[in-house]
Design an enzyme around this catalytic site. Structure first.
Site, short mmCIF file in Angstrom:
data_model
loop_
_atom_site.label_atom_id
_atom_site.label_comp_id
_atom_site.label_asym_id
_atom_site.label_seq_id
_atom_site.Cartn_x
_atom_site.Cartn_y
_atom_site.Cartn_z
N ARG A 54 35.01 48.99 -58.53
CA ARG A 54 36.31 49.26 -59.13
C ARG A 54 36.32 50.52 -59.99
O ARG A 54 35.38 50.78 -60.74
CB ARG A 54 36.77 48.06 -59.95
N THR A 78 27.82 54.18 -64.42
CA THR A 78 28.26 54.32 -63.03
C THR A 78 27.28 55.09 -62.17
O THR A 78 27.29 54.96 -60.95
CB THR A 78 29.63 55.03 -62.99
N ARG A 136 31.86 45.82 -59.79
CA ARG A 136 31.29 46.55 -60.92
C ARG A 136 31.83 47.97 -60.93
O ARG A 136 32.15 48.53 -59.87
CB ARG A 136 29.75 46.58 -60.82
N HIS A 137 31.94 48.56 -62.12
CA HIS A 137 32.26 49.99 -62.23
C HIS A 137 31.00 50.78 -61.87
O HIS A 137 30.11 50.97 -62.70
CB HIS A 137 32.68 50.33 -63.67
N VAL A 138 30.91 51.23 -60.64
CA VAL A 138 29.72 51.96 -60.20
C VAL A 138 30.11 52.87 -59.03
O VAL A 138 30.97 52.53 -58.22
CB VAL A 138 28.60 50.98 -59.77
#
Length: 442
Positions: free
Chosen positions: A142, A175, A200-202
């Protein structure tokens, strides 16, 4: 003769009495045993025998016992050992069973070598694997301030409804990963029991590069300027869950920085409002390569290629209801009923708590400068939007989304009056690695 006859009669009497006594003992012994069979009992016995013979025939014709018995045998484990494994990730505890089937084979062969006998697998082969819906491995990497918290709330409700494993990472500000961190994360993701959805923010992870099965990706982006403004004010003032959250999120931010006018930040070229700080969406799709963080054609084209090759769907937040409808069509085992949940009054109460507060619109002059910095971001956004509309057309989806409040027609006209962006060879600031670092005056 008299004596003879008398002796004979006595002998005959003794013999008769002996036989009568022996028979009486036999009948008294048999009387103890429950051998009084009725016609119903006889029928039950014959029916049981028939079912046993029929079951034996069915067993041989079908190559073995029912699958449920094999599953029970598999998960209980063999040879008196427990074969579950546990891995602890930095933000999550994973309990997985992916090695159970593999160990089942090895354990059976070990038992065979020790006992010298045959095994079930020798005669019938390995049990058939569990049939999972495709795809059963989904990643939602995301993008920040693109409605991701709204979608995560929906996913939590859907995971409980459809019984899939939802793993949401607690790491929000890392990230970009080293090669070792990438491998560890990909192995942990692959170890989650399927079907799963990991979020996950990645930035994009290329599993195939490390010989690991590539999951299916999904994502949502939004108008780049709207995303930037939402992030700018969210870092300072939080959302409707409580404005005091910003004090926890940015404890080192001074009041003159916190209340800095957005127009001053943009027009005076503060690091938070200039290149490469505003180059934010593309790296999520470009990947972990260092060049993905440099605004330019290389990162843009690689991001487009990944969207076409690795993403099942990339939606746009301005048409969120259509995005949810497409996800329901493409991933029904994850998203069936998602639009009903999204429109429900109970969900509206939760979703309304995620809106950023104190948001302001910059002046036209500030927007021109900001758009100048976001040329590549808008080229990517327009590409994704066109692909999203093409997917809707192919599936025959009639749009239910309302037109966005912020029209892109203004930006198309603005682009004609905006000077070309910086040359790619021009030196960029290298001390701005963390996209969420505090505001620093130039």
């Amino acid at each position: 003769m008299k004596n003879f006859n008398s002796s004979a009669l006595h002998s005959h009497s003794q013999s008769t009495n002996h036989i009568r006594e022996r028979n009486s003992r036999k009948y008294s012994l048999l009387s103890v045993l429950p051998l009084r069979f009725s016609l119903r009992g006889y029928g039950v016995c014959m029916a049981t025998l028939f079912l046993f013979c029929f079951g034996s025939l069915f067993y041989q014709l079908n190559g073995g016992p029912p699958k449920i018995l094999l599953d029970i045998r598999q998960y209980l484990g063999l040879c008196g050992k427990n074969h579950w494994s546990v891995k602890v990730a930095p933000s999550r505890l994973f309990i997985h069973k992916d090695r159970v089937a593999r160990h089942l084979v090895s354990c059976l062969h070990d038992c065979k070598r020790r006992k010298g006998g045959s095994t079930y697998l020798d005669d019938h082969g390995q049990p058939a694997p569990r049939v999972l819906p495709f795809p059963s491995q989904v990643i939602y990497n995301r993008v920040g301030k693109c409605g991701s918290r709204t979608v995560v709330i929906l996913l939590r409700l859907l995971a409980e409804k459809h019984q899939f494993n939802l793993v949401s990472s607690d790491i929000h500000n890392k990230t970009r990963l080293t090669k070792h961190e990438q491998v560890d994360l990909m192995k942990n993701i692959s170890s989650i029991p399927q079907p799963f959805l990991y979020t996950r923010h990645v930035h994009f992870l290329n599993f195939t590069r490390f010989k690991i099965e590539q999951p299916v990706y999904i994502n949502i982006i939004r108008d780049p300027i709207n995303r930037f403004l939402s992030n700018y004010f969210f870092r300072r003032f939080g959302d409707w869950r409580g404005e005091q959250n910003h004090l926890i999120r940015t404890p080192g931010m001074k009041d003159d920085e916190r209340y800095l006018d957005i127009n001053v930040c943009i027009l005076e070229n503060y690091p938070e409002c200039s290149n490469p700080r505003v180059f934010y969406i593309i790296p999520y799709f470009c990947g972990q390569h260092p060049q993905c963080r440099e605004p330019g054609v290389w990162a843009l084209e690689r991001a487009k290629q990944n969207v076409l090759e690795n993403y099942l769907l990339v939606g746009i937040l301005e048409e969120l209801e259509d995005v949810l409808l497409l996800l329901e069509r493409l991933l029904p085992h994850y998203f069936t009923g998602v639009l009903n949940i999204y429109k429900s009054p109970d969900y509206r109460k939760m979703g309304n708590m995620t809106g950023t507060v104190r948001k302001q619109t910059p002046t036209l002059e500030a927007l021109q400068v900001l758009y100048h910095h976001m040329r590549y971001e808008y080229e990517f956004y327009n590409f994704v939007r066109d692909q999203f509309h093409l997917t809707k057309k192919k599936i025959g989806l009639k749009s239910v989304s309302k037109p966005p409040a912020y029209s892109n027609d203004f930006l198309r006209q603005l682009a004609l009056r905006t000077p070309e962006p910086l040359d790619e060879d021009e030196e960029l600031e290298t001390d701005l690695e963390d996209a969420n670092s505090w505001l620093v005056h130039p």
